[in-house]
Design a protein around this motif. Structure first.
Motif, PDB file in Angstrom:
ATOM      1  N   ALA A   1       0.847  -1.190   0.000  1.00  0.00           N
ATOM      2  CA  ALA A   1       0.000   0.000   0.000  1.00  0.00           C
ATOM      3  C   ALA A   1       0.886   1.245   0.000  1.00  0.00           C
ATOM      4  O   ALA A   1       2.064   1.187   0.346  1.00  0.00           O
ATOM      5  N   ILE A   2       0.293   2.377  -0.392  1.00  0.00           N
ATOM      6  CA  ILE A   2       1.044   3.627  -0.485  1.00  0.00           C
ATOM      7  C   ILE A   2       0.354   4.691   0.373  1.00  0.00           C
ATOM      8  O   ILE A   2      -0.859   4.866   0.299  1.00  0.00           O
ATOM      9  N   HIS A   3       1.148   5.404   1.191  1.00  0.00           N
ATOM     10  CA  HIS A   3       0.582   6.444   2.037  1.00  0.00           C
ATOM     11  C   HIS A   3       1.482   7.665   2.070  1.00  0.00           C
ATOM     12  O   HIS A   3       2.687   7.575   1.802  1.00  0.00           O
ATOM     13  N   HIS A   4       0.896   8.806   2.375  1.00  0.00           N
ATOM     14  CA  HIS A   4       1.654  10.048   2.541  1.00  0.00           C
ATOM     15  C   HIS A   4       2.368   9.989   3.894  1.00  0.00           C
ATOM     16  O   HIS A   4       1.743   9.717   4.915  1.00  0.00           O
ATOM     17  N   ARG A   5       3.650  10.261   3.874  1.00  0.00           N
ATOM     18  CA  ARG A   5       4.427  10.192   5.115  1.00  0.00           C
ATOM     19  C   ARG A   5       3.801  11.091   6.189  1.00  0.00           C
ATOM     20  O   ARG A   5       3.431  12.235   5.934  1.00  0.00           O
TER      21      ARG A   5
ATOM     22  N   ARG B   1       4.851  -6.567 -10.272  1.00  0.00           N
ATOM     23  CA  ARG B   1       3.676  -7.231 -10.871  1.00  0.00           C
ATOM     24  C   ARG B   1       2.400  -7.054 -10.043  1.00  0.00           C
ATOM     25  O   ARG B   1       1.660  -8.011  -9.808  1.00  0.00           O
ATOM     26  N   CYS B   2       2.141  -5.833  -9.631  1.00  0.00           N
ATOM     27  CA  CYS B   2       0.914  -5.562  -8.893  1.00  0.00           C
ATOM     28  C   CYS B   2      -0.298  -5.725  -9.814  1.00  0.00           C
ATOM     29  O   CYS B   2      -0.200  -5.585 -11.032  1.00  0.00           O
ATOM     30  N   ASP B   3      -1.439  -5.998  -9.212  1.00  0.00           N
ATOM     31  CA  ASP B   3      -2.695  -6.095  -9.957  1.00  0.00           C
ATOM     32  C   ASP B   3      -3.472  -4.791  -9.922  1.00  0.00           C
ATOM     33  O   ASP B   3      -4.329  -4.544 -10.776  1.00  0.00           O
ATOM     34  N   PHE B   4      -3.215  -3.961  -8.913  1.00  0.00           N
ATOM     35  CA  PHE B   4      -3.900  -2.691  -8.732  1.00  0.00           C
ATOM     36  C   PHE B   4      -3.080  -1.868  -7.743  1.00  0.00           C
ATOM     37  O   PHE B   4      -2.072  -2.348  -7.224  1.00  0.00           O
ATOM     38  N   ILE B   5      -3.513  -0.651  -7.495  1.00  0.00           N
ATOM     39  CA  ILE B   5      -2.828   0.214  -6.531  1.00  0.00           C
ATOM     40  C   ILE B   5      -3.696   0.360  -5.283  1.00  0.00           C
ATOM     41  O   ILE B   5      -4.901   0.553  -5.370  1.00  0.00           O
ATOM     42  N   LYS B   6      -3.055   0.251  -4.120  1.00  0.00           N
ATOM     43  CA  LYS B   6      -3.746   0.430  -2.838  1.00  0.00           C
ATOM     44  C   LYS B   6      -3.233   1.717  -2.197  1.00  0.00           C
ATOM     45  O   LYS B   6      -2.030   1.886  -1.999  1.00  0.00           O
ATOM     46  N   THR B   7      -4.156   2.631  -1.881  1.00  0.00           N
ATOM     47  CA  THR B   7      -3.775   3.868  -1.223  1.00  0.00           C
ATOM     48  C   THR B   7      -4.398   3.949   0.160  1.00  0.00           C
ATOM     49  O   THR B   7      -5.485   3.436   0.400  1.00  0.00           O
ATOM     50  N   MET B   8      -3.694   4.616   1.048  1.00  0.00           N
ATOM     51  CA  MET B   8      -4.166   4.836   2.418  1.00  0.00           C
ATOM     52  C   MET B   8      -4.378   6.333   2.551  1.00  0.00           C
ATOM     53  O   MET B   8      -3.420   7.101   2.611  1.00  0.00           O
ATOM     54  N   THR B   9      -5.623   6.775   2.578  1.00  0.00           N
ATOM     55  CA  THR B   9      -5.868   8.207   2.463  1.00  0.00           C
ATOM     56  C   THR B   9      -6.644   8.822   3.627  1.00  0.00           C
ATOM     57  O   THR B   9      -7.030   9.985   3.564  1.00  0.00           O
ATOM     58  N   ALA B  10      -6.904   8.060   4.660  1.00  0.00           N
ATOM     59  CA  ALA B  10      -7.489   8.585   5.903  1.00  0.00           C
ATOM     60  C   ALA B  10      -7.162   7.603   7.022  1.00  0.00           C
ATOM     61  O   ALA B  10      -6.774   6.456   6.764  1.00  0.00           O
ATOM     62  N   GLY B  11      -7.331   8.038   8.251  1.00  0.00           N
ATOM     63  CA  GLY B  11      -6.931   7.213   9.380  1.00  0.00           C
ATOM     64  C   GLY B  11      -7.875   6.064   9.699  1.00  0.00           C
ATOM     65  O   GLY B  11      -8.893   5.870   9.037  1.00  0.00           O
ATOM     66  N   ILE B  12      -7.502   5.298  10.717  1.00  0.00           N
ATOM     67  CA  ILE B  12      -8.360   4.232  11.206  1.00  0.00           C
ATOM     68  C   ILE B  12      -9.270   4.790  12.292  1.00  0.00           C
ATOM     69  O   ILE B  12      -9.066   5.895  12.786  1.00  0.00           O
ATOM     70  N   MET B  13     -10.258   4.016  12.675  1.00  0.00           N
ATOM     71  CA  MET B  13     -11.191   4.452  13.707  1.00  0.00           C
ATOM     72  C   MET B  13     -10.534   4.458  15.086  1.00  0.00           C
ATOM     73  O   MET B  13      -9.687   3.627  15.379  1.00  0.00           O
ATOM     74  N   ASP B  14     -10.952   5.410  15.896  1.00  0.00           N
ATOM     75  CA  ASP B  14     -10.600   5.419  17.309  1.00  0.00           C
ATOM     76  C   ASP B  14     -11.701   4.625  18.012  1.00  0.00           C
ATOM     77  O   ASP B  14     -12.818   5.117  18.178  1.00  0.00           O
ATOM     78  N   PHE B  15     -11.406   3.393  18.394  1.00  0.00           N
ATOM     79  CA  PHE B  15     -12.427   2.514  18.952  1.00  0.00           C
ATOM     80  C   PHE B  15     -12.880   2.917  20.361  1.00  0.00           C
ATOM     81  O   PHE B  15     -13.773   2.288  20.926  1.00  0.00           O
ATOM     82  N   ASP B  16     -12.261   3.950  20.905  1.00  0.00           N
ATOM     83  CA  ASP B  16     -12.690   4.438  22.212  1.00  0.00           C
ATOM     84  C   ASP B  16     -13.564   5.688  22.105  1.00  0.00           C
ATOM     85  O   ASP B  16     -14.154   6.121  23.096  1.00  0.00           O
ATOM     86  N   HIS B  17     -13.630   6.270  20.893  1.00  0.00           N
ATOM     87  CA  HIS B  17     -14.412   7.492  20.691  1.00  0.00           C
ATOM     88  C   HIS B  17     -15.089   7.414  19.329  1.00  0.00           C
ATOM     89  O   HIS B  17     -14.426   7.563  18.299  1.00  0.00           O
ATOM     90  N   GLU B  18     -16.378   7.197  19.326  1.00  0.00           N
ATOM     91  CA  GLU B  18     -17.098   7.040  18.059  1.00  0.00           C
ATOM     92  C   GLU B  18     -16.985   8.294  17.205  1.00  0.00           C
ATOM     93  O   GLU B  18     -17.145   9.416  17.685  1.00  0.00           O
ATOM     94  N   GLY B  19     -16.710   8.067  15.920  1.00  0.00           N
ATOM     95  CA  GLY B  19     -16.642   9.158  14.962  1.00  0.00           C
ATOM     96  C   GLY B  19     -15.270   9.789  14.830  1.00  0.00           C
ATOM     97  O   GLY B  19     -15.026  10.557  13.900  1.00  0.00           O
ATOM     98  N   ARG B  20     -14.357   9.439  15.735  1.00  0.00           N
ATOM     99  CA  ARG B  20     -13.017  10.015  15.691  1.00  0.00           C
ATOM    100  C   ARG B  20     -12.076   9.095  14.924  1.00  0.00           C
ATOM    101  O   ARG B  20     -12.159   7.872  15.035  1.00  0.00           O
ATOM    102  N   LEU B  21     -11.163   9.695  14.127  1.00  0.00           N
ATOM    103  CA  LEU B  21     -10.179   8.929  13.373  1.00  0.00           C
ATOM    104  C   LEU B  21      -8.781   9.170  13.937  1.00  0.00           C
ATOM    105  O   LEU B  21      -8.536  10.180  14.599  1.00  0.00           O
ATOM    106  N   SER B  22      -7.878   8.246  13.629  1.00  0.00           N
ATOM    107  CA  SER B  22      -6.518   8.348  14.149  1.00  0.00           C
ATOM    108  C   SER B  22      -5.756   9.504  13.530  1.00  0.00           C
ATOM    109  O   SER B  22      -4.799  10.023  14.123  1.00  0.00           O
ATOM    110  N   CYS B  23      -6.123   9.898  12.316  1.00  0.00           N
ATOM    111  CA  CYS B  23      -5.508  11.050  11.671  1.00  0.00           C
ATOM    112  C   CYS B  23      -6.445  11.527  10.565  1.00  0.00           C
ATOM    113  O   CYS B  23      -7.311  10.772  10.114  1.00  0.00           O
TER     114      CYS B  23
END
Length: 295
Positions: free
Chosen positions: A77-81, A109-131
Motif C-alpha cells: 500500500a502507499i501512504h503520505h508520510r 507485478r501488482c494487480d492494482f494500486i492500494k492507497t491509504m488516504t485517511a486514518g483508522i477508527m478510534d475505537f474508544d471514541h465514536e466518529g473520531r479517526l486516528s488522523c
C-alpha cells in the motif's frame, strides 16, 4: 462460497507484530501455504489482498494457483508520510515519489494500486479517526496517476467527508468506509465504486475486552445500517473482512463477514445475488490493465 475481497496474508488475527516478525527474514512460504490451504478447504477461491511491505502478499499470489485460488495484490500500500499506512506499505513525500512507488508496484507485478488516504477508527471514541484524510486535490492526482498507468485504485477511507473526497476523485473501491452518510451512499451508486465494509473488524472484537464495548456496538450497528441502506440505494457492496486483523482470522473472517451481512439484509436470495454481482465487478476491475486510460 464467496471470495474474500479484503485480506492481509501478513497478519494472523492475533498480533500484527508477532505475525510480521515471522516474515522479517523473507516471506515464510510454509506459513503462507498453510493459510492458502485453509482458504481452499473453505471453498474461498478468490482473494484480494491489501498489501504489505515484506513481500508476503506477492509470494501468496505466486503460490495461490497451486490451490486453485485467484489471488490479487497491490504488493504494497502507499501512504503520505506522516499519515496512517506504514503498517502495510511505503510512504511518499511528494506526488513525484508517489508516482515512483506506483512504478515500483508495477515492477513487482501488482494487480492494482492500494492507497491509504485517511486514518483508522478510534475505537474508544465514536466518529473520531486516528488522523485526518488527505486533501481533495492530492487524492484526485493519486487516482489519476494510477488510472493513467492502467491500475484500479483500492483505497482505505473512513469518515463521511473523506469518503466523499475519494468517490469524487474516482477511486474504484472504498475499504472500511465507516461513518458514511446518505450523500456517500448516493455517490457510491452514482460512481459505481465498490464498497467493502469490513464489518467483522468491529463485530468480532465486541466482548474482547480490548476496547469500550458500548462504542464498538454503536460503530458496528451504524455500519450494519449503512450496509442495508447501500443495498437499497443499489450500490455495489462486496464481502471483505480485513482477514488477518485483530480477531478476524483467516479464513474465518469472510464467514463472519457474511453472517453480519445477513443480519443487515435478511433476504438471503437477494443478498447472495447482489454479493455475487459485486464480486464479479471486483474480479474484473482489480486486475492490471483493466482500467480505461484517462485522457
Amino acid at each position: 462460497m464467496f471470495g474474500e475481497c479484503h485480506a492481509h496474508m501478513i497478519m494472523d488475527g492475533v498480533s500484527f507484530r508477532e505475525a510480521a516478525a515471522k516474515h522479517r527474514n523473507g516471506p515464510d512460504e510454509a506459513l503462507i501455504r498453510q493459510v492458502l490451504s485453509a482458504y481452499q478447504k473453505q471453498g474461498v477461491l478468490f482473494i484480494r489482498d491489501g498489501g504489505d511491505n515484506l513481500g508476503v502478499s506477492r509470494l501468496a499470489a505466486d503460490l495461490a494457483p497451486e490451490y486453485s485460488i485467484d489471488y490479487r495484490t497491490p504488493v504494497f500500500a502507499i501512504h503520505h508520510r506522516g499519515y496512517y499506512g506504514g503498517i502495510v506499505g511505503y510512504a511518499y513525500d511528494s506526488l513525484k515519489e508517489y508516482a515512483q512507488l506506483v512504478q515500483g508496484a508495477r515492477a513487482q507485478r501488482c494487480d492494482f494500486i492500494k492507497t491509504m488516504t485517511a486514518g483508522i477508527m478510534d475505537f474508544d471514541h465514536e466518529g473520531r479517526l486516528s488522523c485526518p484524510g488527505l486533501p481533495k486535490q492530492e487524492v484526485s492526482e493519486m487516482v489519476h496517476i494510477a488510472h493513467s498507468e492502467g491500475y484500479s485504485v483500492m483505497t482505505h477511507f473512513n469518515g463521511a467527508d473523506h469518503i466523499k473526497v475519494a468517490l469524487e476523485a474516482g477511486v474504484d473501491s472504498i475499504e472500511h468506509g465507516n461513518f458514511m452518510d446518505a450523500e456517500c451512499l448516493s455517490l457510491l451508486k452514482e460512481t459505481g465504486a465498490v464498497w467493502c465494509p469490513t464489518i467483522a473488524v468491529t463485530g468480532n472484537i465486541i466482548g474482547s475486552g480490548r476496547y469500550d464495548d458500548t462504542v464498538l456496538a454503536s460503530i458496528h450497528n451504524r455500519q450494519l445500517a449503512n450496509i442495508q441502506r447501500a443495498f437499497s440505494f443499489g450500490a455495489a457492496v462486496a464481502l471483505g473482512s480485513d482477514a488477518g486483523a485483530f480477531c478476524v482470522p483467516h479464513p474465518q473472517g469472510i464467514l463472519d463477514e457474511y453472517e453480519y451481512f445477513k443480519q443487515a439484509v435478511p433476504d438471503q436470495a437477494f443478498l447472495d445475488a447482489r454479493l455475487a454481482e459485486a464480486e464479479v465487478t471486483v474480479r474484473e476491475r482489480f486486475k492490471a490493465g483493466n482500467v480505461i486510460m484517462e485522457n
